[in-house]
Design an enzyme around this catalytic site. Structure first.
Site, PDB file in Angstrom:
ATOM      1  N   ALA A 177       0.856  -1.182   0.000  1.00 36.05           N
ATOM      2  CA  ALA A 177       0.000   0.000   0.000  1.00 36.05           C
ATOM      3  C   ALA A 177       0.891   1.230   0.000  1.00 36.05           C
ATOM      4  CB  ALA A 177      -0.932   0.007   1.205  1.00 36.05           C
ATOM      5  N   GLU A 218       1.021   5.686   0.534  1.00 33.99           N
ATOM      6  CA  GLU A 218       0.375   6.826   1.165  1.00 33.99           C
ATOM      7  C   GLU A 218       0.328   8.068   0.298  1.00 33.99           C
ATOM      8  OE1 GLU A 218       4.786   6.975   2.480  1.00 33.99           O
ATOM      9  OE2 GLU A 218       3.262   5.448   2.120  1.00 33.99           O
ATOM     10  N   GLU A 222      -1.610   4.110   6.463  1.00 31.75           N
ATOM     11  CA  GLU A 222      -1.468   5.022   5.327  1.00 31.75           C
ATOM     12  C   GLU A 222      -2.093   6.386   5.624  1.00 31.75           C
ATOM     13  OE1 GLU A 222       0.586   4.013   3.302  1.00 31.75           O
ATOM     14  OE2 GLU A 222       0.511   1.881   3.744  1.00 31.75           O
TER      15      GLU A 222
END
Length: 887
Positions: free
Chosen positions: A291, A293, A327
């Protein structure tokens, strides 16, 4: 021209603003565009050097804004592939203090390599459809457009995306306007892309705040979305929140959307800094490296963000909570305030791990006991890696770009978070967070170093945080505290701990400032904790009433281990076994983890550690059993080539976990606490791994029902992995084919991962080879590490996996070396070996390879093998005697 200078960009010019236009053609799988960059000239120069990689560049031109001169065109440009830079030379010199605008056109191919501006895919009615998105961290914005791709070189970005009218465009900021293309409205775009017509549209986005290139984001595809909003506590603004995904997956995004509406305002409240953007979107991607940010547009793979409301397992739910919270916390810690260079990566990732995986979940979902889980999930793995000679400091110099991707590891994430958690405990969580808030406010939209964070916390606490924390951040490793009882107190000595024993000579020079956090049991049975004491020298005597029960590292918040005398360990264990013990679950986790690690280092006997584990039979706390499970998995994995020991270890595991299965059963209820749900799953999985016939037969029968009737209602989501693995491990070709079919069209991301682990658990040599080949030719890039991890856990597959890796090394290298996946593949493929001959073969294999881009992972894997060899040599006899003596 620049071959002999440092890899960092020269500072003669600095960007202040980008106007970026990108056209995406999903039919041809290509992109092109142009960028106009406003520059401040800080030194006289006729050459402008910036980053570019894998792009076809058009002629560059420069206009001097301050003098209104006509634009000048480059007289030459030179591309430096190794440094990933381009140098444009112009026919005139630009003077200090002037302001320029550089214009460069570019084009590229949408590859499926997970970096830069790349493509991913999904299936609709049997047809493959594509979408495109960015992954620029850490140094791949240069693959999307020519730029100054260093985190401290912040600028504002005005992004425009050109795409087919049927698609959706996303970026960091909200849409400013979106229109069908016409030459009258977009003359400059029409000149750049001369084949545009009314099938294309132009989407302009609002200008960003100053930001680093690695968090720039944009995407184009056929996306659907869910939407809600959050009322922010400081500004009072209402922030729109959206989850984007392909239409087939968007129904699984509701939980993450609701989570985001809770986390974003909470972060603003905790940091006491307003969220600066007008929106926050999340894009869910089928093929992605974890993932990311990106400011205002978080991106990540399916497993990170999606939950099927009809098939929710506890593990998958916790993943979504932790990753999305992680995140979102980056929106402040990393995005508003950014590290100056990748040496300080931990300032981003360590804090986001602590914030997103402990502090925020504990506020929103206290029943999940995030702080307790942190010990198993982050502290223990960090100390396992940090106990190797090949470890590195949290703050690690990155003089070479090849090192940057390598430090995205558990030291930068988990050890850094553990050290910050230790500091927060020592100074108090409220004081710690107030200091963090001051740090953010002092460096809004700026770039920072470690000292800046310590200054903020020092301002609140009045303590010299720089001195207190320096050894933890800048030195490799951690200490073991050797505690001996003396008249009137305890003598405590610190030594650096390695997985093979105490460090010697030059490896044992560091003196850490160790918060002792001594817990003493009072007369009424309650705990009293002294957090004021710090061991800041090699050894010291502390006054203490040793007639009472006591323990150092209360709550297991410290990043160190403690070695007590055998007699004191027994007293602590006795105190832990009491119904209302003054020692917490966290204390118990620390004691178990320390015992296992210290036995591996030959500082206590493995048999004593196993006796301690055996004494936990009456325990009903999930996280204690989770810690025990991980420890037994590791021991079994180490002695995997000794059939007699392996079978006796299985019997020991059955003796521990079978009573739990009988007590908890197989029925999951919505009224169960998270502890009960997870403990039931843990016990069943452990019994299945240990060959408990009744459990294996139960799981096989449930899978057989699915095979016979196509009905998976007898396989609860939390038991999916255990059921699939049992079916394949103890089944044949039919079960393997059934799971393979599930993998082809999984209902959820959890189903997908469970199927991979099951396929890699087969004992059939032909099926192992088939699975290895599928991993290479049929699996998504983001699934390949799961295959390697699964095969590593299967003793029958370890050596075939290594042979396969060596035979296909070139293809694996080319496919994954630009992502952090290659580091994981190296770790999973080799760290399970336990023989000197295997170690020698591996050293010889890599001897003529270019290992620069994965040197850390390779050194750590080889250290792991050495540690296992030493453990077997020292402890096999002790283990055999203990197992033989069990009733």
């Amino acid at each position: 021209m620049i071959a002999n200078v440092e890899y960092r960009l020269p500072t003669n010019v600095k960007p202040t603003h980008y106007e970026l236009v990108v056209r995406t053609d999903l039919d041809k799988l290509v992109f092109d565009g142009f960028v106009k960059v406003c520059l401040d000239v800080d030194e006289n120069t006729d050459t402008i050097i910036l980053n570019s990689s894998g792009l076809q560049l058009r002629t560059a031109s420069v206009t001097c804004i301050t003098s209104n001169d006509s634009s000048v065109t480059e007289i030459e440009h030179t591309v430096y592939d190794k440094e990933k830079r381009v140098a444009f030379k112009f026919p005139k010199e630009f003077h200090t203090g002037s302001k320029l605008q550089l214009r460069v056109g570019f084009s590229g191919v949408l590859l499926d390599n997970l970096v830069g501006y790349y493509r991913s895919s999904w299936e609709l009615e049997g047809k493959t459809k594509y979408y495109a998105l960015t992954q620029f961290a850490p140094i791949d914005a240069r693959r999307g457009f020519p730029c100054w791709d260093e985190p401290q070189l912040k600028a504002t970005f005005a992004i425009t995306l050109v795409s087919k009218s049927s698609t959706t465009n996303l970026s960091n900021m909200p849409v400013l306007d979106e229109k069908t293309f016409s030459i009258q409205d977009y003359s400059e775009i029409g000149e750049a892309f001369q084949d545009l017509d009314s099938q294309w549209k132009v989407t302009r986005f609002e200008t960003t705040p100053p930001m680093s290139s690695y968090i720039v984001a944009y995407a184009n595809g056929e996306f659907s979305h869910l939407e809600t909003s959050a009322k922010m506590p400081l500004s009072g603004r209402t922030i729109p929140l959206r989850m984007y995904a392909t239409p087939d997956l968007i129904h699984q995004a509701q939980f993450a959307l609701e989570l985001k509406s809770k986390v974003l305002p909470l972060c603003e409240k905790i940091f006491d800094v307003e969220y600066p953007l007008p929106k926050l979107d999340t894009l869910v991607v089928s093929d992605f490296g974890g993932a990311m940010e990106n400011w205002g547009l978080i991106t990540g793979r399916i497993r990170s963000f999606l939950l099927d409301p009809n098939s929710v397992d506890m593990w998958a739910k916790k993943i979504v909570i932790k990753i999305h919270s992680h995140e979102i916390s980056h929106m402040w810690f990393g995005n508003i305030t950014t590290m100056k260079w990748w040496d300080y990566l931990y300032l981003n990732e360590g804090f986001a791990t602590l914030m997103g995986e402990v502090i925020v979940p504990d506020e929103i979902y206290p029943e999940l006991k995030a702080n307790t889980e942190f010990i198993n999930r982050h502290l223990v793995p960090a100390m396992v890696l940090d106990a190797k000679l090949s470890s590195h400091p949290i703050e690690v110099s990155c003089p070479d770009p090849d090192l940057i991707l390598q430090i995205f590891d558990v030291l930068s994430f988990s050890k850094a978070a553990s050290v910050l958690r230790m500091l927060a405990t020592y100074v108090g969580k409220e004081q710690f967070l107030r200091g963090v808030s001051i740090y953010l406010k002092n460096h809004l939209y700026g770039s920072t170093t470690t000292r800046d964070l310590w200054d903020g916390i020092s301002e609140v606490t009045g303590l010299d945080i720089t001195t207190l924390m320096d050894s933890w951040i800048t030195k490799t490793g951690f200490p073991v505290l050797i505690v001996k009882e003396v008249e009137g107190g305890i003598h405590v000595r610190q030594e650096r701990l390695l997985e093979t024993g105490l460090a010697e000579d030059q490896d044992n020079e560091t003196i850490w400032n160790v918060p002792l956090s001594i817990l003493t049991v009072q007369d009424d049975g309650t705990p009293s904790i002294d957090n004021s004491l710090v061991l800041d020298e090699r050894e010291r005597i502390y006054p203490l009433d040793t007639s009472r029960s006591y323990k150092l590292n209360a709550g297991t918040n410290g990043v160190y281990r403690v070695l007590y005398t055998e007699e004191r360990v027994k007293k602590i264990a006795s105190e832990l076994s009491k119904p209302n013990s003054a020692f917490s679950v966290e204390d118990c986790l620390g004691l178990i983890a320390d015992a296992l690690a210290l036995s591996k280092a030959s500082l206590m006997k493995l048999s004593d550690a196993l006796t301690l584990i055996g004494a936990m039979r009456g325990e009903m706390e999930f996280y204690i059993w989770s810690c025990i499970s991980a420890g037994l998995n590791d021991i079994t994995s180490i002695w995997w080539e000794d059939a007699e020991i392996r079978e006796k270890l299985k019997a020991f595991r059955r003796s521990l976990f079978s009573p739990l299965v009988k007590r908890l059963g197989y029925v999951y209820s919505s009224t169960d606490s998270p502890d009960v749900t997870q403990l039931r799953t843990c016990a069943i999985e452990q019994c299945a791994l240990a060959g408990d016939i009744s459990v294996v037969d139960e799981l096989k029968s449930r899978f057989r029902y699915y095979m016979d009737y196509g009905d998976d209602s007898r396989i609860p989501p939390d038991l999916q992995k255990a059921t699939f693995i049992a079916a394949v491990t103890y089944g044949g070709h039919a079960e393997y084919r059934a799971v393979n079919k599930i993998l082809d069209k999984p209902k959820t991301s959890s189903t997908r991962v469970s199927a991979i682990y099951a396929l890699t658990s087969t004992r059939d040599v032909a099926l192992i080879k088939e699975g290895l080949q599928f991993m290479l030719s049929g699996a998504n890039d983001s699934d390949v590490p799961y295959f390697f991890l699964g095969f590593n856990g299967n003793g029958d597959a370890r050596k075939p996996m290594i042979d396969f890796f060596q035979q296909n090394y070139d293809e694996l290298y080319e496919r994954f070396i630009h992502t952090y996946y290659f580091r994981l593949i190296i770790e999973y493929a080799f760290s399970g070996m336990t023989k000197a001959s295997d170690l020698n073969d591996l050293v010889q294999f890599f001897d003529n390879k270019e290992t620069t881009k994965y040197s850390m992972a390779l050194a750590q894997s080889l250290d792991s093998i050495r540690g296992r060899i030493a453990f077997i040599e020292r402890s096999s006899e002790d283990l055999e005697k203990w197992l033989a003596g069990r009733k």
